[in-house]
Motif scaffolding. Sequence first.
Motif, PDB file in Angstrom:
ATOM      1  N   ALA A 123       0.824  -1.213   0.000  1.00  0.00           N
ATOM      2  CA  ALA A 123       0.000   0.000   0.000  1.00  0.00           C
ATOM      3  C   ALA A 123       0.857   1.261   0.000  1.00  0.00           C
ATOM      4  O   ALA A 123       0.607   2.193  -0.768  1.00  0.00           O
ATOM      5  CB  ALA A 123      -0.945  -0.001   1.191  1.00  0.00           C
ATOM      6  N   HIS A 124       1.874   1.316   0.862  1.00  0.00           N
ATOM      7  CA  HIS A 124       2.712   2.513   0.933  1.00  0.00           C
ATOM      8  C   HIS A 124       3.621   2.619  -0.289  1.00  0.00           C
ATOM      9  O   HIS A 124       4.118   3.701  -0.596  1.00  0.00           O
ATOM     10  CB  HIS A 124       3.535   2.518   2.223  1.00  0.00           C
ATOM     11  CG  HIS A 124       2.709   2.830   3.428  1.00  0.00           C
ATOM     12  ND1 HIS A 124       2.250   4.095   3.720  1.00  0.00           N
ATOM     13  CD2 HIS A 124       2.215   2.045   4.404  1.00  0.00           C
ATOM     14  CE1 HIS A 124       1.536   4.078   4.818  1.00  0.00           C
ATOM     15  NE2 HIS A 124       1.491   2.827   5.260  1.00  0.00           N
ATOM     16  N   HIS A 125       3.845   1.512  -0.961  1.00  0.00           N
ATOM     17  CA  HIS A 125       4.654   1.525  -2.185  1.00  0.00           C
ATOM     18  C   HIS A 125       3.847   2.051  -3.369  1.00  0.00           C
ATOM     19  O   HIS A 125       4.370   2.756  -4.228  1.00  0.00           O
ATOM     20  CB  HIS A 125       5.166   0.108  -2.477  1.00  0.00           C
ATOM     21  CG  HIS A 125       6.040   0.029  -3.674  1.00  0.00           C
ATOM     22  ND1 HIS A 125       5.564  -0.349  -4.909  1.00  0.00           N
ATOM     23  CD2 HIS A 125       7.358   0.297  -3.842  1.00  0.00           C
ATOM     24  CE1 HIS A 125       6.559  -0.307  -5.787  1.00  0.00           C
ATOM     25  NE2 HIS A 125       7.649   0.075  -5.160  1.00  0.00           N
ATOM     26  N   ALA A 138      -6.868  -6.391  -1.583  1.00  0.00           N
ATOM     27  CA  ALA A 138      -8.109  -5.809  -1.072  1.00  0.00           C
ATOM     28  C   ALA A 138      -8.203  -4.310  -1.371  1.00  0.00           C
ATOM     29  O   ALA A 138      -7.194  -3.620  -1.495  1.00  0.00           O
ATOM     30  CB  ALA A 138      -8.202  -6.042   0.426  1.00  0.00           C
ATOM     31  N   PHE A 139      -9.443  -3.851  -1.494  1.00  0.00           N
ATOM     32  CA  PHE A 139      -9.716  -2.425  -1.671  1.00  0.00           C
ATOM     33  C   PHE A 139     -11.078  -2.128  -1.077  1.00  0.00           C
ATOM     34  O   PHE A 139     -11.904  -3.029  -0.918  1.00  0.00           O
ATOM     35  CB  PHE A 139      -9.657  -2.015  -3.147  1.00  0.00           C
ATOM     36  CG  PHE A 139     -10.695  -2.686  -4.011  1.00  0.00           C
ATOM     37  CD1 PHE A 139     -11.903  -2.070  -4.274  1.00  0.00           C
ATOM     38  CD2 PHE A 139     -10.452  -3.946  -4.553  1.00  0.00           C
ATOM     39  CE1 PHE A 139     -12.856  -2.690  -5.062  1.00  0.00           C
ATOM     40  CE2 PHE A 139     -11.399  -4.568  -5.345  1.00  0.00           C
ATOM     41  CZ  PHE A 139     -12.609  -3.941  -5.598  1.00  0.00           C
ATOM     42  N   ALA A 140     -11.308  -0.882  -0.720  1.00  0.00           N
ATOM     43  CA  ALA A 140     -12.603  -0.473  -0.165  1.00  0.00           C
ATOM     44  C   ALA A 140     -13.288   0.461  -1.160  1.00  0.00           C
ATOM     45  O   ALA A 140     -12.625   1.146  -1.949  1.00  0.00           O
ATOM     46  CB  ALA A 140     -12.405   0.234   1.169  1.00  0.00           C
ATOM     47  N   VAL A 164      -7.689   2.279   0.580  1.00  0.00           N
ATOM     48  CA  VAL A 164      -6.808   1.124   0.621  1.00  0.00           C
ATOM     49  C   VAL A 164      -6.744   0.597   2.056  1.00  0.00           C
ATOM     50  O   VAL A 164      -6.416   1.356   2.968  1.00  0.00           O
ATOM     51  CB  VAL A 164      -5.382   1.521   0.170  1.00  0.00           C
ATOM     52  CG1 VAL A 164      -4.491   0.304   0.086  1.00  0.00           C
ATOM     53  CG2 VAL A 164      -5.418   2.260  -1.142  1.00  0.00           C
ATOM     54  N   PRO A 165      -7.034  -0.696   2.274  1.00  0.00           N
ATOM     55  CA  PRO A 165      -6.857  -1.248   3.618  1.00  0.00           C
ATOM     56  C   PRO A 165      -5.372  -1.410   3.928  1.00  0.00           C
ATOM     57  O   PRO A 165      -4.620  -1.949   3.126  1.00  0.00           O
ATOM     58  CB  PRO A 165      -7.569  -2.601   3.558  1.00  0.00           C
ATOM     59  CG  PRO A 165      -7.647  -2.939   2.126  1.00  0.00           C
ATOM     60  CD  PRO A 165      -7.610  -1.659   1.351  1.00  0.00           C
ATOM     61  N   LEU A 166      -4.932  -0.897   5.079  1.00  0.00           N
ATOM     62  CA  LEU A 166      -3.521  -0.935   5.449  1.00  0.00           C
ATOM     63  C   LEU A 166      -3.215  -2.066   6.436  1.00  0.00           C
ATOM     64  O   LEU A 166      -2.221  -2.759   6.286  1.00  0.00           O
ATOM     65  CB  LEU A 166      -3.105   0.402   6.068  1.00  0.00           C
ATOM     66  CG  LEU A 166      -3.353   1.645   5.216  1.00  0.00           C
ATOM     67  CD1 LEU A 166      -3.058   2.898   6.004  1.00  0.00           C
ATOM     68  CD2 LEU A 166      -2.522   1.596   3.952  1.00  0.00           C
ATOM     69  N   LYS A 167      -4.062  -2.214   7.444  1.00  0.00           N
ATOM     70  CA  LYS A 167      -3.822  -3.219   8.487  1.00  0.00           C
ATOM     71  C   LYS A 167      -5.135  -3.839   8.921  1.00  0.00           C
ATOM     72  O   LYS A 167      -6.175  -3.185   8.897  1.00  0.00           O
ATOM     73  CB  LYS A 167      -3.186  -2.578   9.731  1.00  0.00           C
ATOM     74  CG  LYS A 167      -1.806  -2.051   9.541  1.00  0.00           C
ATOM     75  CD  LYS A 167      -1.311  -1.411  10.824  1.00  0.00           C
ATOM     76  CE  LYS A 167       0.065  -0.799  10.616  1.00  0.00           C
ATOM     77  NZ  LYS A 167       0.541  -0.119  11.807  1.00  0.00           N
ATOM     78  N   LYS A 171     -10.655  -4.970  13.547  1.00  0.00           N
ATOM     79  CA  LYS A 171     -10.659  -3.613  12.987  1.00  0.00           C
ATOM     80  C   LYS A 171      -9.778  -3.576  11.742  1.00  0.00           C
ATOM     81  O   LYS A 171      -8.806  -4.322  11.641  1.00  0.00           O
ATOM     82  CB  LYS A 171     -10.097  -2.602  13.998  1.00  0.00           C
ATOM     83  CG  LYS A 171     -10.803  -2.564  15.322  1.00  0.00           C
ATOM     84  CD  LYS A 171     -12.082  -1.786  15.245  1.00  0.00           C
ATOM     85  CE  LYS A 171     -12.702  -1.656  16.625  1.00  0.00           C
ATOM     86  NZ  LYS A 171     -13.933  -0.909  16.586  1.00  0.00           N
ATOM     87  N   VAL A 172     -10.125  -2.684  10.829  1.00  0.00           N
ATOM     88  CA  VAL A 172      -9.314  -2.457   9.637  1.00  0.00           C
ATOM     89  C   VAL A 172      -8.909  -0.995   9.632  1.00  0.00           C
ATOM     90  O   VAL A 172      -9.733  -0.113   9.859  1.00  0.00           O
ATOM     91  CB  VAL A 172     -10.109  -2.760   8.333  1.00  0.00           C
ATOM     92  CG1 VAL A 172      -9.304  -2.419   7.113  1.00  0.00           C
ATOM     93  CG2 VAL A 172     -10.514  -4.205   8.283  1.00  0.00           C
ATOM     94  N   LEU A 173      -7.633  -0.748   9.385  1.00  0.00           N
ATOM     95  CA  LEU A 173      -7.149   0.617   9.222  1.00  0.00           C
ATOM     96  C   LEU A 173      -7.148   0.883   7.728  1.00  0.00           C
ATOM     97  O   LEU A 173      -6.398   0.244   6.984  1.00  0.00           O
ATOM     98  CB  LEU A 173      -5.744   0.771   9.806  1.00  0.00           C
ATOM     99  CG  LEU A 173      -5.208   2.186   9.868  1.00  0.00           C
ATOM    100  CD1 LEU A 173      -6.005   2.992  10.892  1.00  0.00           C
ATOM    101  CD2 LEU A 173      -3.749   2.184  10.243  1.00  0.00           C
ATOM    102  N   ILE A 174      -8.048   1.763   7.267  1.00  0.00           N
ATOM    103  CA  ILE A 174      -8.089   2.073   5.839  1.00  0.00           C
ATOM    104  C   ILE A 174      -7.475   3.448   5.622  1.00  0.00           C
ATOM    105  O   ILE A 174      -7.619   4.342   6.452  1.00  0.00           O
ATOM    106  CB  ILE A 174      -9.516   2.007   5.242  1.00  0.00           C
ATOM    107  CG1 ILE A 174     -10.483   2.924   5.959  1.00  0.00           C
ATOM    108  CG2 ILE A 174     -10.025   0.592   5.209  1.00  0.00           C
ATOM    109  CD1 ILE A 174     -11.827   3.026   5.291  1.00  0.00           C
ATOM    110  N   GLY A 175      -6.789   3.591   4.514  1.00  0.00           N
ATOM    111  CA  GLY A 175      -6.137   4.841   4.189  1.00  0.00           C
ATOM    112  C   GLY A 175      -6.707   5.444   2.930  1.00  0.00           C
ATOM    113  O   GLY A 175      -7.064   4.727   1.993  1.00  0.00           O
ATOM    114  N   LEU A 176      -6.813   6.752   2.922  1.00  0.00           N
ATOM    115  CA  LEU A 176      -7.215   7.470   1.723  1.00  0.00           C
ATOM    116  C   LEU A 176      -5.936   7.754   0.965  1.00  0.00           C
ATOM    117  O   LEU A 176      -5.083   8.511   1.435  1.00  0.00           O
ATOM    118  CB  LEU A 176      -7.935   8.771   2.111  1.00  0.00           C
ATOM    119  CG  LEU A 176      -8.450   9.622   0.971  1.00  0.00           C
ATOM    120  CD1 LEU A 176      -9.536   8.877   0.198  1.00  0.00           C
ATOM    121  CD2 LEU A 176      -8.997  10.924   1.500  1.00  0.00           C
TER     122      LEU A 176
END
Length: 157
Positions: A15-17, A49-51, A106-109, A118-123
């Motif tokens: 994700a961060h890449h 995965a994606f949201a 994007v789900p990160l963790k 829990k899911v940590l999602i990032g914009l």
Amino acid sequence: MSKGEGKLIAQNKKAHHDYFIEETYEAGIVLQGTEIKSIRAGRANLKDAFARVEKGEVFLHNMHISPYEQGNRYNHEPLRTRKLLLHRREINKLIGATKEQGYSLVPLKLYIKNGFAKVLIGLGKGKKKYDKREDLKRKEAKREIERAFQQKQKGIY
């Protein structure tokens, strides 16, 4: 506890890449009985995965949760779409942000916090190829500096 704390189950390392992550949100997940058992056993994958925001609700697509071994006929479908639980104002903010060009969720963790998954999602805004190359160069330079610093500390220089 702050965002992202708890027992880490799965992490999306790409994700961060692939994205510039600008904001993160912690979301609960609506799960079936055998899914939480598989998650607690560490058998989940966020790789593809994606949201997506659909009809005012946020859904997580393509997250793979392996079937539970003792689940028999009550087992779940591994790649089913799962609803994410967020506050209305957070969803409204995400709706506005994802309508902009190039932004995705994007789900990160994936982690367990106070007994709940829990899911940590990032914009995130997608990176171009040259951005990825720049990041790799920066990471390599940082690694070289660390290596030189450690060698100097050991007295090799």
